[in-house]
Design a protein around this motif. Structure first.
Motif, PDB file in Angstrom:
ATOM      1  N   PHE A  25      38.454 -52.743  26.929  1.00 45.12           N
ATOM      2  CA  PHE A  25      39.186 -52.289  28.113  1.00 45.12           C
ATOM      3  C   PHE A  25      38.791 -53.106  29.341  1.00 45.12           C
ATOM      4  CE2 PHE A  25      40.753 -48.800  25.681  1.00 45.12           C
ATOM      5  CZ  PHE A  25      41.808 -48.260  26.387  1.00 45.12           C
ATOM      6  N   ALA A  26      37.502 -53.368  29.504  1.00 44.33           N
ATOM      7  CA  ALA A  26      37.047 -54.190  30.632  1.00 44.33           C
ATOM      8  C   ALA A  26      37.607 -55.603  30.521  1.00 44.33           C
ATOM      9  CB  ALA A  26      35.520 -54.216  30.684  1.00 44.33           C
ATOM     10  N   ASN A  27      37.696 -56.135  29.301  1.00 42.95           N
ATOM     11  CA  ASN A  27      38.243 -57.481  29.109  1.00 42.95           C
ATOM     12  C   ASN A  27      39.735 -57.533  29.413  1.00 42.95           C
ATOM     13  OD1 ASN A  27      35.715 -58.441  28.415  1.00 42.95           O
ATOM     14  ND2 ASN A  27      36.083 -58.316  26.217  1.00 42.95           N
ATOM     15  N   VAL A  28      40.464 -56.475  29.091  1.00 39.19           N
ATOM     16  CA  VAL A  28      41.882 -56.407  29.471  1.00 39.19           C
ATOM     17  C   VAL A  28      42.004 -56.459  30.988  1.00 39.19           C
ATOM     18  CG1 VAL A  28      43.919 -54.908  29.556  1.00 39.19           C
ATOM     19  CG2 VAL A  28      42.709 -55.230  27.389  1.00 39.19           C
ATOM     20  N   ASP A  29      41.178 -55.688  31.679  1.00 42.45           N
ATOM     21  CA  ASP A  29      41.223 -55.668  33.143  1.00 42.45           C
ATOM     22  C   ASP A  29      40.936 -57.062  33.709  1.00 42.45           C
ATOM     23  OD1 ASP A  29      41.518 -53.787  35.461  1.00 42.45           O
ATOM     24  OD2 ASP A  29      39.527 -54.573  35.934  1.00 42.45           O
ATOM     25  N   LEU A  30      39.909 -57.713  33.188  1.00 39.57           N
ATOM     26  CA  LEU A  30      39.568 -59.080  33.604  1.00 39.57           C
ATOM     27  C   LEU A  30      40.745 -60.020  33.365  1.00 39.57           C
ATOM     28  CD1 LEU A  30      37.514 -61.369  34.366  1.00 39.57           C
ATOM     29  CD2 LEU A  30      36.905 -61.404  31.931  1.00 39.57           C
ATOM     30  N   ASN A  31      41.357 -59.918  32.209  1.00 43.75           N
ATOM     31  CA  ASN A  31      42.472 -60.779  31.832  1.00 43.75           C
ATOM     32  C   ASN A  31      43.665 -60.582  32.769  1.00 43.75           C
ATOM     33  OD1 ASN A  31      43.784 -62.675  30.207  1.00 43.75           O
ATOM     34  ND2 ASN A  31      44.363 -61.168  28.670  1.00 43.75           N
ATOM     35  N   GLU A  46      36.691 -41.159  16.017  1.00 43.26           N
ATOM     36  CA  GLU A  46      35.772 -41.717  17.005  1.00 43.26           C
ATOM     37  C   GLU A  46      36.458 -42.823  17.811  1.00 43.26           C
ATOM     38  OE1 GLU A  46      31.226 -43.441  17.334  1.00 43.26           O
ATOM     39  OE2 GLU A  46      32.225 -43.513  15.379  1.00 43.26           O
ATOM     40  N   ALA A  47      37.199 -43.700  17.131  1.00 47.48           N
ATOM     41  CA  ALA A  47      37.920 -44.777  17.821  1.00 47.48           C
ATOM     42  C   ALA A  47      39.021 -44.203  18.713  1.00 47.48           C
ATOM     43  CB  ALA A  47      38.501 -45.758  16.805  1.00 47.48           C
ATOM     44  N   LEU A  48      39.762 -43.238  18.211  1.00 52.02           N
ATOM     45  CA  LEU A  48      40.842 -42.641  19.008  1.00 52.02           C
ATOM     46  C   LEU A  48      40.283 -41.921  20.237  1.00 52.02           C
ATOM     47  CD1 LEU A  48      43.172 -41.281  16.199  1.00 52.02           C
ATOM     48  CD2 LEU A  48      43.422 -43.379  17.542  1.00 52.02           C
ATOM     49  N   ASP A  49      39.184 -41.203  20.064  1.00 55.02           N
ATOM     50  CA  ASP A  49      38.564 -40.523  21.207  1.00 55.02           C
ATOM     51  C   ASP A  49      38.116 -41.530  22.261  1.00 55.02           C
ATOM     52  OD1 ASP A  49      38.984 -38.075  19.978  1.00 55.02           O
ATOM     53  OD2 ASP A  49      36.894 -37.844  19.314  1.00 55.02           O
ATOM     54  N   VAL A 100      41.230 -42.753  24.176  1.00 58.85           N
ATOM     55  CA  VAL A 100      41.723 -41.752  25.128  1.00 58.85           C
ATOM     56  C   VAL A 100      40.779 -41.651  26.329  1.00 58.85           C
ATOM     57  CG1 VAL A 100      42.196 -39.289  25.444  1.00 58.85           C
ATOM     58  CG2 VAL A 100      43.026 -40.476  23.392  1.00 58.85           C
ATOM     59  N   ARG A 101      39.474 -41.688  26.080  1.00 59.05           N
ATOM     60  CA  ARG A 101      38.496 -41.644  27.182  1.00 59.05           C
ATOM     61  C   ARG A 101      38.732 -42.808  28.139  1.00 59.05           C
ATOM     62  NH1 ARG A 101      34.113 -44.409  26.911  1.00 59.05           N
ATOM     63  NH2 ARG A 101      33.870 -44.309  24.647  1.00 59.05           N
ATOM     64  N   ASN A 102      38.999 -43.984  27.600  1.00 54.78           N
ATOM     65  CA  ASN A 102      39.246 -45.160  28.438  1.00 54.78           C
ATOM     66  C   ASN A 102      40.604 -45.094  29.120  1.00 54.78           C
ATOM     67  OD1 ASN A 102      37.117 -47.435  28.485  1.00 54.78           O
ATOM     68  ND2 ASN A 102      37.014 -46.613  26.399  1.00 54.78           N
ATOM     69  N   PHE A 103      41.614 -44.533  28.458  1.00 52.55           N
ATOM     70  CA  PHE A 103      42.901 -44.326  29.128  1.00 52.55           C
ATOM     71  C   PHE A 103      42.698 -43.487  30.388  1.00 52.55           C
ATOM     72  CE2 PHE A 103      46.362 -44.822  25.614  1.00 52.55           C
ATOM     73  CZ  PHE A 103      45.988 -46.134  25.434  1.00 52.55           C
ATOM     74  N   LYS A 104      41.941 -42.410  30.254  1.00 54.34           N
ATOM     75  CA  LYS A 104      41.695 -41.517  31.396  1.00 54.34           C
ATOM     76  C   LYS A 104      40.922 -42.241  32.493  1.00 54.34           C
ATOM     77  CE  LYS A 104      41.744 -37.231  28.736  1.00 54.34           C
ATOM     78  NZ  LYS A 104      40.919 -36.143  28.179  1.00 54.34           N
ATOM     79  N   ILE A 153      53.029 -46.242  27.353  1.00 54.29           N
ATOM     80  CA  ILE A 153      53.416 -46.075  25.952  1.00 54.29           C
ATOM     81  C   ILE A 153      52.319 -46.757  25.124  1.00 54.29           C
ATOM     82  CG2 ILE A 153      55.872 -45.844  26.422  1.00 54.29           C
ATOM     83  CD1 ILE A 153      56.250 -48.752  25.606  1.00 54.29           C
ATOM     84  N   TRP A 154      52.091 -46.264  23.893  1.00 55.26           N
ATOM     85  CA  TRP A 154      50.951 -46.737  23.096  1.00 55.26           C
ATOM     86  C   TRP A 154      51.318 -46.737  21.628  1.00 55.26           C
ATOM     87  CZ3 TRP A 154      46.229 -43.130  21.964  1.00 55.26           C
ATOM     88  CH2 TRP A 154      45.231 -43.826  21.295  1.00 55.26           C
ATOM     89  N   THR A 155      51.042 -47.832  20.973  1.00 55.36           N
ATOM     90  CA  THR A 155      51.118 -47.930  19.528  1.00 55.36           C
ATOM     91  C   THR A 155      49.719 -48.227  19.029  1.00 55.36           C
ATOM     92  OG1 THR A 155      53.386 -48.750  19.598  1.00 55.36           O
ATOM     93  CG2 THR A 155      52.140 -49.174  17.578  1.00 55.36           C
ATOM     94  N   CYS A 156      49.249 -47.447  18.066  1.00 55.97           N
ATOM     95  CA  CYS A 156      47.884 -47.529  17.563  1.00 55.97           C
ATOM     96  C   CYS A 156      47.942 -47.737  16.047  1.00 55.97           C
ATOM     97  CB  CYS A 156      47.177 -46.232  17.909  1.00 55.97           C
ATOM     98  SG  CYS A 156      45.477 -46.141  17.414  1.00 55.97           S
TER      99      CYS A 156
END
Length: 134
Positions: free
Chosen positions: A59-65, A90-93, A96-100, A109-112
């Motif tokens: 998530f931090a790398n997406v923000d940097l990008n 665990e991955a899904l949680d 979601v924590r990072n989305f928040k 919108i999200w595809t997982c």
């Protein structure tokens, strides 16, 4: 496609451009499309081992990008595709924590998708996004 503007942040972005022949982001008008970001240290490319840490770093790398491509970061993201090895609660949680955390004022919108392997041996998550930057 010389009319498009491509971006590669310092460190891993530049390394992957040379090593794998792809860019980290492209700007198309008022859109920024980002290549999948993993849970690597953006300077060294070393992957964090624990899945929660890897997702947090992705998530931090997406923000940097996004910011390297001239955007404002996660607040402009409207589409997320995530790929997981393995896909579990665990991955899904962690997602979601990072989305928040990163997008407290909207829900994209999200595809997982669960996959058997990602681009590098130690990758456990890859997150690609599309952002609107008017």
């Amino acid at each position: 496609m010389s009319h498009l503007q491509y971006y590669n942040y310092e460190g891993v972005g530049q390394r992957n451009k040379e090593r794998f022949r792809y860019s980290q982001a492209v700007r198309i008008g008022d859109r920024i499309e980002c290549a999948g970001q993993g849970g690597w240290d953006p300077k060294t490319g070393v992957f964090l081992k624990e899945i929660n840490e890897q997702i947090d770093q992705a998530f931090a790398n997406v923000d940097l990008n996004l910011k390297d491509a001239g955007g404002k970061g996660w607040e402009q993201v409207f589409r997320v595709n995530s790929y997981h090895v393995p896909i579990n609660n665990e991955a899904l949680d962690a997602m979601v924590r990072n989305f928040k955390r990163w997008m407290p004022n909207h829900q994209p919108i999200w595809t997982c998708v669960g996959v058997t392997r990602l681009g590098e041996d130690d990758m456990r998550v890859e997150i690609e996004v599309v952002a609107h930057d008017p």
